[in-house]
Design an enzyme around this catalytic site. Structure first.
Site, PDB file in Angstrom:
ATOM      1  CB  ILE A  56       0.378   3.711 -12.555  1.00  0.00           C
ATOM      2  CG1 ILE A  56       0.206   5.110 -13.146  1.00  0.00           C
ATOM      3  CG2 ILE A  56      -0.485   2.709 -13.322  1.00  0.00           C
ATOM      4  CD1 ILE A  56       0.732   5.258 -14.545  1.00  0.00           C
ATOM      5  CB  CYS A  57       2.490  -0.086  -9.307  1.00  0.00           C
ATOM      6  SG  CYS A  57       3.490  -0.203 -10.802  1.00  0.00           S
ATOM      7  CB  THR A  58       0.217   2.483  -5.253  1.00  0.00           C
ATOM      8  OG1 THR A  58       1.600   2.230  -4.971  1.00  0.00           O
ATOM      9  CG2 THR A  58      -0.566   2.559  -3.951  1.00  0.00           C
TER      10      THR A  58
END
Length: 163
Positions: A56-58
């Site tokens: 999700i962060c990427t």
């Protein structure tokens, strides 16, 4: 804010806590330096995220990378902050082509995330929270999403309009 000793979250209008953290190259980046440097002051989008190389962060940071022109047009410097080391962040930036600063809130662990009231001490990570800071050093807008949920690009655009 103080509520009988318990720390409350920061809200629009609050003065943003100053900080100095190393970026992915080990260079110090400070909020006060960005807001009050010799060049014209700019706003800052401070994007806390849990960990480098996570799905999700990427996805979120790649979407910001692909829309960096929105921040530049608004006169806003984008800074992404996690509790990872600068070495991890350098590899992450290289792998994903990030040309904005990734800041290492590694040691003291999560100190800046704590100052912004977004540190999760149980899991040892920053929450998924964003603060848009005006050139005057005040928080103009802030928003968060629960664990496992990405922040929508439209919400960033809405925040940029508030400056």
């Amino acid at each position: 804010m103080d509520d009988g000793g318990t720390r409350q979250g920061l809200v629009p209008g609050d003065i943003a806590p100053d900080f100095s953290l190393p970026n992915q190259f080990g260079e110090p980046v400070s909020l006060s330096g960005l807001l009050g440097g010799s060049r014209p002051p700019r706003g800052v989008a401070l994007v806390f995220y849990p960990f480098a190389f996570s799905g999700i962060c990427t996805g979120e940071l790649c979407e910001l990378r692909d829309n960096i022109a929105d921040f530049a047009a608004a006169g806003v410097t984008l800074l992404a902050v996690s509790v990872d080391t600068k070495f991890t962040l350098r590899a992450y930036a290289r792998a994903e082509g990030y040309d904005f600063d990734l800041l290492a809130d590694f040691w003291p662990h999560g100190e800046v995330a704590q100052a912004y009231c977004v540190f999760d001490p149980v899991n040892g990570m920053a929450g998924r929270s964003t603060f848009l800071i005006g050139a005057d050093g005040r928080i103009a807008d802030s928003f968060s999403t629960p664990r496992g949920q990405a922040r929508p690009l439209g919400r960033y655009r809405q925040a940029l309009e508030r400056l």
